[in-house]
Design a protein around this motif. Structure first.
Motif, PDB file in Angstrom:
ATOM      1  N   GLY A   1      96.198  16.588  -4.377  1.00  0.00           N
ATOM      2  CA  GLY A   1      95.687  15.761  -5.444  1.00  0.00           C
ATOM      3  C   GLY A   1      96.778  14.919  -6.069  1.00  0.00           C
ATOM      4  O   GLY A   1      97.964  15.028  -5.737  1.00  0.00           O
ATOM      5  N   PHE A   2      96.381  14.087  -6.969  1.00  0.00           N
ATOM      6  CA  PHE A   2      97.306  13.167  -7.625  1.00  0.00           C
ATOM      7  C   PHE A   2      98.366  13.894  -8.444  1.00  0.00           C
ATOM      8  O   PHE A   2      99.508  13.457  -8.508  1.00  0.00           O
ATOM      9  N   GLU A   3      97.974  14.976  -9.084  1.00  0.00           N
ATOM     10  CA  GLU A   3      98.880  15.667 -10.003  1.00  0.00           C
ATOM     11  C   GLU A   3     100.062  16.336  -9.307  1.00  0.00           C
ATOM     12  O   GLU A   3     101.115  16.506  -9.902  1.00  0.00           O
ATOM     13  N   THR A   4      99.902  16.727  -8.051  1.00  0.00           N
ATOM     14  CA  THR A   4     100.958  17.467  -7.383  1.00  0.00           C
ATOM     15  C   THR A   4     102.057  16.577  -6.811  1.00  0.00           C
ATOM     16  O   THR A   4     103.130  17.066  -6.487  1.00  0.00           O
TER      17      THR A   4
ATOM     18  N   PHE B   1      91.814  14.829   7.618  1.00  0.00           N
ATOM     19  CA  PHE B   1      92.041  14.876   6.177  1.00  0.00           C
ATOM     20  C   PHE B   1      92.944  13.751   5.692  1.00  0.00           C
ATOM     21  O   PHE B   1      92.682  13.145   4.667  1.00  0.00           O
ATOM     22  N   ALA B   2      94.002  13.471   6.393  1.00  0.00           N
ATOM     23  CA  ALA B   2      94.976  12.483   5.932  1.00  0.00           C
ATOM     24  C   ALA B   2      94.471  11.060   6.061  1.00  0.00           C
ATOM     25  O   ALA B   2      94.730  10.235   5.189  1.00  0.00           O
ATOM     26  N   GLY B   3      93.768  10.738   7.123  1.00  0.00           N
ATOM     27  CA  GLY B   3      93.349   9.364   7.332  1.00  0.00           C
ATOM     28  C   GLY B   3      91.861   9.151   7.198  1.00  0.00           C
ATOM     29  O   GLY B   3      91.356   8.078   7.485  1.00  0.00           O
ATOM     30  N   GLY B   4      91.142  10.145   6.745  1.00  0.00           N
ATOM     31  CA  GLY B   4      89.695  10.038   6.650  1.00  0.00           C
ATOM     32  C   GLY B   4      89.255   9.368   5.361  1.00  0.00           C
ATOM     33  O   GLY B   4      90.018   8.664   4.704  1.00  0.00           O
ATOM     34  N   CYS B   5      88.043   9.611   4.999  1.00  0.00           N
ATOM     35  CA  CYS B   5      87.401   8.962   3.856  1.00  0.00           C
ATOM     36  C   CYS B   5      88.081   9.323   2.535  1.00  0.00           C
ATOM     37  O   CYS B   5      88.153  10.486   2.148  1.00  0.00           O
ATOM     38  N   SER B   6      88.526   8.300   1.828  1.00  0.00           N
ATOM     39  CA  SER B   6      89.188   8.531   0.542  1.00  0.00           C
ATOM     40  C   SER B   6      88.193   8.953  -0.535  1.00  0.00           C
ATOM     41  O   SER B   6      88.561   9.648  -1.476  1.00  0.00           O
ATOM     42  N   PHE B   7      86.926   8.571  -0.404  1.00  0.00           N
ATOM     43  CA  PHE B   7      85.928   9.014  -1.383  1.00  0.00           C
ATOM     44  C   PHE B   7      85.767  10.534  -1.314  1.00  0.00           C
ATOM     45  O   PHE B   7      85.741  11.202  -2.338  1.00  0.00           O
ATOM     46  N   ALA B   8      85.662  11.058  -0.109  1.00  0.00           N
ATOM     47  CA  ALA B   8      85.512  12.503   0.056  1.00  0.00           C
ATOM     48  C   ALA B   8      86.787  13.238  -0.336  1.00  0.00           C
ATOM     49  O   ALA B   8      86.732  14.319  -0.919  1.00  0.00           O
ATOM     50  N   ALA B   9      87.925  12.662  -0.026  1.00  0.00           N
ATOM     51  CA  ALA B   9      89.199  13.334  -0.296  1.00  0.00           C
ATOM     52  C   ALA B   9      89.621  13.258  -1.759  1.00  0.00           C
ATOM     53  O   ALA B   9      90.186  14.212  -2.290  1.00  0.00           O
ATOM     54  N   LEU B  10      89.366  12.132  -2.406  1.00  0.00           N
ATOM     55  CA  LEU B  10      89.926  11.900  -3.741  1.00  0.00           C
ATOM     56  C   LEU B  10      88.902  11.801  -4.860  1.00  0.00           C
ATOM     57  O   LEU B  10      89.276  11.687  -6.024  1.00  0.00           O
ATOM     58  N   GLY B  11      87.632  11.807  -4.512  1.00  0.00           N
ATOM     59  CA  GLY B  11      86.591  11.613  -5.515  1.00  0.00           C
ATOM     60  C   GLY B  11      86.683  12.569  -6.691  1.00  0.00           C
ATOM     61  O   GLY B  11      86.651  12.147  -7.848  1.00  0.00           O
TER      62      GLY B  11
END
Length: 157
Positions: free
Chosen positions: A1-4, A65-75
Motif C-alpha cells: 500500500g501507499f503507507e509502507t 499483482f505488480a502489472g495488473g489492474c490498479s483499481f483492484a490493487a489500489l482501490g
C-alpha cells in the motif's frame, strides 16, 4: 500500500537522491496523486464487454499483482489518500467507464453506460475476491462465473 513506501525508497528506486524529491513533488501525497493520474489503464482488448471481461478475469491477470489492474490493487488504499489522489483515481474511473461503454451492450448511451458500470464493478470485485482467496478452485470459480454472468447479460441485450 501507499503507507509502507517511503520517499527514500521511491527515490532510490528512481536512482535519485532523497533530497531531489522535493524538486519534483510537493509532498508524498503529491507523488501519490501524480502516480494515480498516470498509471497504465487497461484498454478494452475485445470487440465486446464480454470479450474484455474474459481477458480481465483470466488466471494470468489474477496472478499479475505488480502489472495488473490498479483499481483492484489500489482501490481500498486510495480511499484513505488525499483529495487529489482520490480525484485522480476518480478521473481514471470515468475514463475506464467511457471506454467500456463504447463496447458494452445496449440500445442507447444510457443503457451502454449502465452495462459498463455494472460489468466493470463485477470484474473488479471478482478480481479482488479471487486474489484474496488462497483456494485456487474458489478463485477460478469467482473469475469464471463472473465472466460467464457478464457474457449472458450481454446476450440478453
Amino acid at each position: 500500500g501507499f503507507e509502507t513506501v517511503t520517499v527514500a525508497e521511491v527515490m532510490q528506486a528512481a536512482g535519485l537522491t532523497h533530497g531531489g524529491f522535493y524538486g519534483h513533488f510537493k509532498s508524498k501525497d503529491d507523488l501519490i496523486a501524480e502516480t494515480l493520474a498516470n498509471i497504465r489503464v487497461l484498454h478494452p482488448k475485445g470487440a465486446t464487454l464480454a470479450d474484455y471481461a474474459a481477458g480481465y478475469l483470466s488466471e494470468g491477470h489474477r496472478a499479475e499483482f505488480a502489472g495488473g489492474c490498479s483499481f483492484a490493487a489500489l482501490g481500498g488504499d486510495t480511499v484513505r489518500q488525499s483529495p487529489e489522489a482520490r480525484a485522480a483515481m476518480t478521473e481514471r474511473l470515468r475514463r475506464q467507464i467511457a471506454r467500456l461503454s463504447a463496447i458494452a451492450p445496449g440500445e442507447n448511451e444510457a443503457e451502454k453506460r449502465r452495462a459498463a458500470i455494472a460489468g466493470w464493478s463485477a470484474m473488479v470485485g471478482a478480481l479482488v475476491l479471487a486474489r484474496i482467496s488462497d483456494d485456487p478452485d474458489l478463485a477460478r470459480e469467482l473469475l469464471g462465473d463472473t465472466s460467464d454472468w457478464i457474457a449472458k447479460a450481454q446476450k440478453k441485450n
